[in-house]
Design a protein around this motif. Structure first.
Motif, PDB file in Angstrom:
ATOM      1  N   GLU A 117       2.993  11.136   1.426  1.00 34.91           N
ATOM      2  CA  GLU A 117       3.119  11.460   0.005  1.00 34.91           C
ATOM      3  C   GLU A 117       1.886  12.196  -0.498  1.00 34.91           C
ATOM      4  O   GLU A 117       1.968  12.956  -1.463  1.00 34.91           O
ATOM      5  CB  GLU A 117       3.314  10.177  -0.819  1.00 34.91           C
ATOM      6  CG  GLU A 117       4.700   9.582  -0.734  1.00 34.91           C
ATOM      7  CD  GLU A 117       4.887   8.442  -1.707  1.00 34.91           C
ATOM      8  OE1 GLU A 117       3.872   7.916  -2.219  1.00 34.91           O
ATOM      9  OE2 GLU A 117       6.043   8.072  -1.974  1.00 34.91           O
ATOM     10  N   GLN A 118       0.729  11.985   0.138  1.00 32.96           N
ATOM     11  CA  GLN A 118      -0.478  12.700  -0.259  1.00 32.96           C
ATOM     12  C   GLN A 118      -0.525  14.036   0.496  1.00 32.96           C
ATOM     13  O   GLN A 118      -1.258  14.219   1.466  1.00 32.96           O
ATOM     14  CB  GLN A 118      -1.727  11.869   0.027  1.00 32.96           C
ATOM     15  CG  GLN A 118      -3.042  12.503  -0.444  1.00 32.96           C
ATOM     16  CD  GLN A 118      -2.936  13.266  -1.745  1.00 32.96           C
ATOM     17  OE1 GLN A 118      -2.627  14.458  -1.780  1.00 32.96           O
ATOM     18  NE2 GLN A 118      -3.163  12.563  -2.852  1.00 32.96           N
ATOM     19  N   SER A 119       0.297  14.979   0.019  1.00 33.92           N
ATOM     20  CA  SER A 119       0.458  16.250   0.722  1.00 33.92           C
ATOM     21  C   SER A 119      -0.668  17.233   0.454  1.00 33.92           C
ATOM     22  O   SER A 119      -0.699  18.305   1.052  1.00 33.92           O
ATOM     23  CB  SER A 119       1.804  16.891   0.351  1.00 33.92           C
ATOM     24  OG  SER A 119       1.914  17.061  -1.051  1.00 33.92           O
TER      25      SER A 119
ATOM     26  N   ARG B 146      -3.810  11.838   7.710  1.00 33.21           N
ATOM     27  CA  ARG B 146      -2.355  11.805   7.840  1.00 33.21           C
ATOM     28  C   ARG B 146      -1.876  11.657   9.276  1.00 33.21           C
ATOM     29  O   ARG B 146      -0.672  11.558   9.522  1.00 33.21           O
ATOM     30  CB  ARG B 146      -1.744  13.063   7.214  1.00 33.21           C
ATOM     31  CG  ARG B 146      -1.819  13.062   5.700  1.00 33.21           C
ATOM     32  CD  ARG B 146      -1.229  14.324   5.109  1.00 33.21           C
ATOM     33  NE  ARG B 146       0.179  14.499   5.417  1.00 33.21           N
ATOM     34  CZ  ARG B 146       0.900  15.559   5.051  1.00 33.21           C
ATOM     35  NH1 ARG B 146       0.319  16.527   4.356  1.00 33.21           N
ATOM     36  NH2 ARG B 146       2.171  15.661   5.372  1.00 33.21           N
TER      37      ARG B 146
ATOM     38  N   TYR C 206      -5.880   2.772   0.813  1.00 33.26           N
ATOM     39  CA  TYR C 206      -4.769   3.501   0.187  1.00 33.26           C
ATOM     40  C   TYR C 206      -3.507   2.634   0.173  1.00 33.26           C
ATOM     41  O   TYR C 206      -2.812   2.535  -0.849  1.00 33.26           O
ATOM     42  CB  TYR C 206      -4.553   4.794   0.974  1.00 33.26           C
ATOM     43  CG  TYR C 206      -3.403   5.667   0.538  1.00 33.26           C
ATOM     44  CD1 TYR C 206      -3.570   6.625  -0.461  1.00 33.26           C
ATOM     45  CD2 TYR C 206      -2.161   5.583   1.158  1.00 33.26           C
ATOM     46  CE1 TYR C 206      -2.516   7.455  -0.827  1.00 33.26           C
ATOM     47  CE2 TYR C 206      -1.109   6.401   0.795  1.00 33.26           C
ATOM     48  CZ  TYR C 206      -1.293   7.342  -0.205  1.00 33.26           C
ATOM     49  OH  TYR C 206      -0.252   8.170  -0.565  1.00 33.26           O
TER      50      TYR C 206
ATOM     51  N   TYR D 167      -1.402   1.041  -2.991  1.00 27.46           N
ATOM     52  CA  TYR D 167       0.056   1.220  -3.077  1.00 27.46           C
ATOM     53  C   TYR D 167       0.745  -0.125  -3.296  1.00 27.46           C
ATOM     54  O   TYR D 167       1.610  -0.266  -4.167  1.00 27.46           O
ATOM     55  CB  TYR D 167       0.560   1.884  -1.799  1.00 27.46           C
ATOM     56  CG  TYR D 167       1.997   2.340  -1.836  1.00 27.46           C
ATOM     57  CD1 TYR D 167       2.315   3.667  -2.096  1.00 27.46           C
ATOM     58  CD2 TYR D 167       3.047   1.446  -1.615  1.00 27.46           C
ATOM     59  CE1 TYR D 167       3.636   4.090  -2.131  1.00 27.46           C
ATOM     60  CE2 TYR D 167       4.372   1.861  -1.653  1.00 27.46           C
ATOM     61  CZ  TYR D 167       4.656   3.184  -1.903  1.00 27.46           C
ATOM     62  OH  TYR D 167       5.965   3.600  -1.948  1.00 27.46           O
TER      63      TYR D 167
ATOM     64  N   PHE E 224       2.522  14.956 -10.579  1.00 29.45           N
ATOM     65  CA  PHE E 224       2.166  13.893  -9.650  1.00 29.45           C
ATOM     66  C   PHE E 224       3.216  12.787  -9.633  1.00 29.45           C
ATOM     67  O   PHE E 224       3.949  12.589 -10.600  1.00 29.45           O
ATOM     68  CB  PHE E 224       0.804  13.306 -10.019  1.00 29.45           C
ATOM     69  CG  PHE E 224      -0.291  14.334 -10.060  1.00 29.45           C
ATOM     70  CD1 PHE E 224      -0.733  14.942  -8.893  1.00 29.45           C
ATOM     71  CD2 PHE E 224      -0.862  14.714 -11.264  1.00 29.45           C
ATOM     72  CE1 PHE E 224      -1.726  15.908  -8.932  1.00 29.45           C
ATOM     73  CE2 PHE E 224      -1.861  15.669 -11.312  1.00 29.45           C
ATOM     74  CZ  PHE E 224      -2.296  16.269 -10.142  1.00 29.45           C
ATOM     75  N   ARG E 225       3.262  12.077  -8.536  1.00 27.47           N
ATOM     76  CA  ARG E 225       4.226  10.992  -8.379  1.00 27.47           C
ATOM     77  C   ARG E 225       3.885   9.833  -9.317  1.00 27.47           C
ATOM     78  O   ARG E 225       2.742   9.698  -9.765  1.00 27.47           O
ATOM     79  CB  ARG E 225       4.216  10.508  -6.924  1.00 27.47           C
ATOM     80  CG  ARG E 225       4.662  11.578  -5.930  1.00 27.47           C
ATOM     81  CD  ARG E 225       4.521  11.100  -4.502  1.00 27.47           C
ATOM     82  NE  ARG E 225       4.700  12.195  -3.563  1.00 27.47           N
ATOM     83  CZ  ARG E 225       5.831  12.465  -2.907  1.00 27.47           C
ATOM     84  NH1 ARG E 225       6.894  11.693  -3.099  1.00 27.47           N
ATOM     85  NH2 ARG E 225       5.903  13.472  -2.061  1.00 27.47           N
TER      86      ARG E 225
ATOM     87  N   LEU F 240      -6.913   9.661  -3.917  1.00 26.48           N
ATOM     88  CA  LEU F 240      -5.780  10.022  -3.062  1.00 26.48           C
ATOM     89  C   LEU F 240      -4.476   9.456  -3.607  1.00 26.48           C
ATOM     90  O   LEU F 240      -3.432  10.114  -3.569  1.00 26.48           O
ATOM     91  CB  LEU F 240      -6.001   9.493  -1.642  1.00 26.48           C
ATOM     92  CG  LEU F 240      -7.133  10.095  -0.813  1.00 26.48           C
ATOM     93  CD1 LEU F 240      -7.075   9.569   0.610  1.00 26.48           C
ATOM     94  CD2 LEU F 240      -7.070  11.612  -0.817  1.00 26.48           C
ATOM     95  N   TYR F 241      -4.523   8.229  -4.110  1.00 27.43           N
ATOM     96  CA  TYR F 241      -3.294   7.610  -4.622  1.00 27.43           C
ATOM     97  C   TYR F 241      -2.850   8.255  -5.926  1.00 27.43           C
ATOM     98  O   TYR F 241      -1.671   8.570  -6.108  1.00 27.43           O
ATOM     99  CB  TYR F 241      -3.510   6.107  -4.829  1.00 27.43           C
ATOM    100  CG  TYR F 241      -2.275   5.421  -5.354  1.00 27.43           C
ATOM    101  CD1 TYR F 241      -1.224   5.101  -4.504  1.00 27.43           C
ATOM    102  CD2 TYR F 241      -2.133   5.141  -6.713  1.00 27.43           C
ATOM    103  CE1 TYR F 241      -0.067   4.504  -4.982  1.00 27.43           C
ATOM    104  CE2 TYR F 241      -0.991   4.544  -7.204  1.00 27.43           C
ATOM    105  CZ  TYR F 241       0.041   4.232  -6.340  1.00 27.43           C
ATOM    106  OH  TYR F 241       1.190   3.666  -6.824  1.00 27.43           O
TER     107      TYR F 241
ATOM    108  N   ARG G   8      -1.117  12.170  -5.879  1.00 22.11           N
ATOM    109  CA  ARG G   8      -0.058  12.484  -4.905  1.00 22.11           C
ATOM    110  C   ARG G   8       0.911  13.465  -5.563  1.00 22.11           C
ATOM    111  O   ARG G   8       1.630  13.090  -6.490  1.00 22.11           O
ATOM    112  CB  ARG G   8       0.691  11.215  -4.506  1.00 22.11           C
ATOM    113  CG  ARG G   8      -0.143  10.191  -3.728  1.00 22.11           C
ATOM    114  CD  ARG G   8       0.545   8.839  -3.681  1.00 22.11           C
ATOM    115  NE  ARG G   8       0.711   8.309  -5.032  1.00 22.11           N
ATOM    116  CZ  ARG G   8       1.750   7.596  -5.436  1.00 22.11           C
ATOM    117  NH1 ARG G   8       2.740   7.314  -4.598  1.00 22.11           N
ATOM    118  NH2 ARG G   8       1.824   7.157  -6.677  1.00 22.11           N
TER     119      ARG G   8
ATOM    120  N   CYS H 218      -9.221  14.531   4.957  1.00 18.53           N
ATOM    121  CA  CYS H 218      -8.059  15.345   4.613  1.00 18.53           C
ATOM    122  C   CYS H 218      -8.208  16.805   5.018  1.00 18.53           C
ATOM    123  O   CYS H 218      -7.286  17.603   4.831  1.00 18.53           O
ATOM    124  CB  CYS H 218      -7.787  15.289   3.105  1.00 18.53           C
ATOM    125  SG  CYS H 218      -7.178  13.694   2.546  1.00 18.53           S
TER     126      CYS H 218
END
Length: 575
Positions: free
Chosen positions: A73-75, A84, A111, A115, A225-226, A338-339, A342, A521
């Motif tokens: 999800e963290q593209s 990743r 992370y 979540y 963002f998500r 990072l969270y 996303r 990353c």
């Protein structure tokens, strides 16, 4: 009142939704519905599996499939980067003296713990939806695949600040809210544009970068963002039962602040972040151990994960440095960035596509290709001589030369040509690019130890607001604020293609980008971010808050005088 088991009519499967009638009928603070299924998307059942992990025999969150799904999800993290890329399943991990391996697993574990913290109260509902076709029943009540009632949850509701830029919003204001939410052991919920519903004047306005896609009630960051949490609260619960928190409270035992209230509403999160230090770390550590226990005793990752969990406690009760802002460069802050950032699936796919188009530019100067390639972010416009000192363009390139010499591999003696070097250049200001052209046009690049090939984001996403504060943004023809944020988010992914990127420590956005380097990353595991202020050469040490920080300039200038005998030739501000 709850809605119990219902036959969906599809294969006679039973859908257990068990939500209250009040919640189903709303209005709710619904999450935006993700209906895009590109390379970055996770389908509804995979999403429910991650949220409901570890319930009633379901695979744990650290199961390879679930963990890979939430990490992907963290593209903005490069797909070939360390963060990743989980070790392949048939490899038994060694945790002996492998600092990089431990560092990346610590980041993944933090992370995953965040979540779980943010989705904890949705787990039981997600488990009920798993394996049964609930889509029709839920859609009849306009419940999205990322909407859960979370009836037994405890929440901290905050708005995204309407002012500032992406860096200050997420690296300061929203970061504070996440840290306090963790310290209180409460799920953080963003809620904007609800101020008119509160009787006592809660300061909640639309986020300046919000849009009206799918649900107009949120007006927060979900255009890009998500969702920060799958919990979708009833608006009436927020506005009528939410207890408002004094914006100035500090130095508290955070878990006890209005502990009897299900929902706390805090319109402006101001906090000395070191005051939440131990509570935040303890919650994340305990959550990490919970996730590890779900894996079982024989899991091949368990020994290294236990070591990573214990490493989370390294910052606990560290008396030294308590006067500094909590976790400025710590893994906890990095994992939170990072969270929170996303990208939504279609945003992530589009950023990847357009950045790759920018990178296809060919070299236009001779010489052997140099490695590493470098990046530099230059903050100009309204930052200069207010919140930060600025340098002439040529001196930024001198600073980049200093960085290059510290990390490059010398060319063989037989090669006498200057190597060619890609430089990933980013700025919010068109003036920076104009000065780059003047500098190069005057042949000043010939003094560098390498030939420069500048790479920049192409114009379709290169909107430059000429400010770091979006309320003052100046839109170029055909661009709007959506393009500005698109460009800023794309800069993160763009810079991660460099071996090392140089930024200004006075810029919240530059610090935000460097968090992604710290997380692993970058396109390679040894990619890194550097600050001008971290270079050994004092000529490039920029002082922040120039008027309020004369001591910084005095001390820096003294070092320059000692080494070079002259100061004025180095610091003459913006050209």
């Amino acid at each position: 009142l709850s809605v119990g088991a219902k036959t969906t009519g599809i294969n006679n499967e039973v859908c257990q939704i068990n939500n209250t009638k009040a919640w189903l009928e709303g209005p709710r603070l619904s999450n935006v519905e993700e209906r895009y299924y590109g390379t970055m998307a996770m389908d509804e059942r995979s999403r429910a599996a991650a949220i409901g992990s570890g319930i009633d025999g379901a695979p744990p969150l650290l199961d390879e499939h679930n963990l890979q799904n939430i990490i992907d999800e963290q593209s903005l993290c490069h797909p070939s980067g360390a963060f990743r890329n989980l070790p392949i399943s048939d490899v038994v991990l060694s945790h002996d003296n492998n600092a990089d391996e431990l560092r990346f697993w610590k980041m993944r574990l933090l992370y995953a713990a965040i979540y779980r913290h943010q989705s904890r109260y949705a787990r039981r509902e997600a488990a009920m939806r798993r394996g049964a076709k609930c889509e029709d029943e839920l859609q009849s009540h306009k419940v999205g695949s990322s909407d859960y009632e979370c009836s037994d949850g405890r929440f901290l509701v905050v708005p995204l600040t309407p002012n500032g830029g992406l860096g200050s919003i997420f690296n300061v204001n929203t970061m504070n809210a996440m840290l306090v939410g963790l310290a209180m052991n409460r799920t953080l919920v963003f809620a904007n544009d609800l101020g008119h519903l509160f009787s006592s004047g809660v300061d909640s306005h639309p986020w300046i970068l919000s849009c009206n896609e799918n649900n107009v009630t949120r007006r927060d960051s979900q255009c890009f963002f998500r969702p920060i949490t799958p919990c979708s609260l009833l608006i009436s619960d927020i506005t009528t039962t939410g207890a408002k928190v004094d914006r100035s409270i500090r130095h508290r035992v955070w878990s006890n602040v209005k502990a009897d209230k299900r929902i706390l509403v805090w319109s402006v999160v101001t906090v000395d972040t070191w005051a939440v230090k131990n509570e935040t770390i303890q919650v994340l550590h305990d959550t990490a151990l919970e996730l590890i226990d779900e894996l079982g005793a024989t899991n091949k990752w368990r020994p290294l994960l236990i070591e990573a969990a214990e490493a989370i406690m390294n910052d606990f009760d560290a008396g030294a440095g308590m006067e500094e802002p909590f976790l400025v460069s710590s893994p906890v802050r990095t994992a939170l960035i990072l969270y929170m950032l996303r990208p939504r699936a279609h945003i992530g796919d589009e950023i990847t596509k357009r950045v790759q188009e920018s990178l296809r530019q060919s070299f236009d100067k001779g010489g052997p290709e140099a490695k590493p390639n470098l990046g530099i972010m230059i903050r100009g416009s309204d930052k200069c001589n207010r919140e930060s000192e600025c340098l002439p363009f040529g001196q930024y390139m001198e600073a980049l030369s200093v960085l290059w010499k510290t990390i490059s591999t010398p060319m063989p003696p037989a090669i006498t040509e200057r190597p060619k070097l890609r430089v990933f250049l980013s700025s919010e200001s068109t003036a920076v690019f104009d000065r780059k052209d003047i500098w190069a046009g005057e042949g000043k690049d010939e003094a560098l130890p390498f030939n420069v090939n500048f790479i920049a984001l192409n114009n379709s996403i290169g909107a430059m607001p000429e400010t770091g504060k979006y309320k003052r943004a100046k839109m170029a023809l055909g661009h709007d604020l959506f393009d500005v944020v698109y460009s800023a988010i794309s800069t993160v992914y763009f810079q991660l293609h460099s071996t090392a990127t140089l930024g200004n420590g006075c810029s919240h956005f530059h610090n935000l980008v460097l968090q992604f380097f710290r997380a692993g990353c970058g396109v390679s595991s040894d990619n890194r971010g550097e600050l001008l202020q971290e270079l050994e050469d004092p000529r490039f040490y920029l002082c922040c808050e120039k008027r309020a920080n004369p001591r910084c300039m005095r001390e820096r200038n003294a070092k320059i005088m000692e080494r070079f005998g002259n100061v004025t030739t180095y610091f003459n501000g913006q050209e």
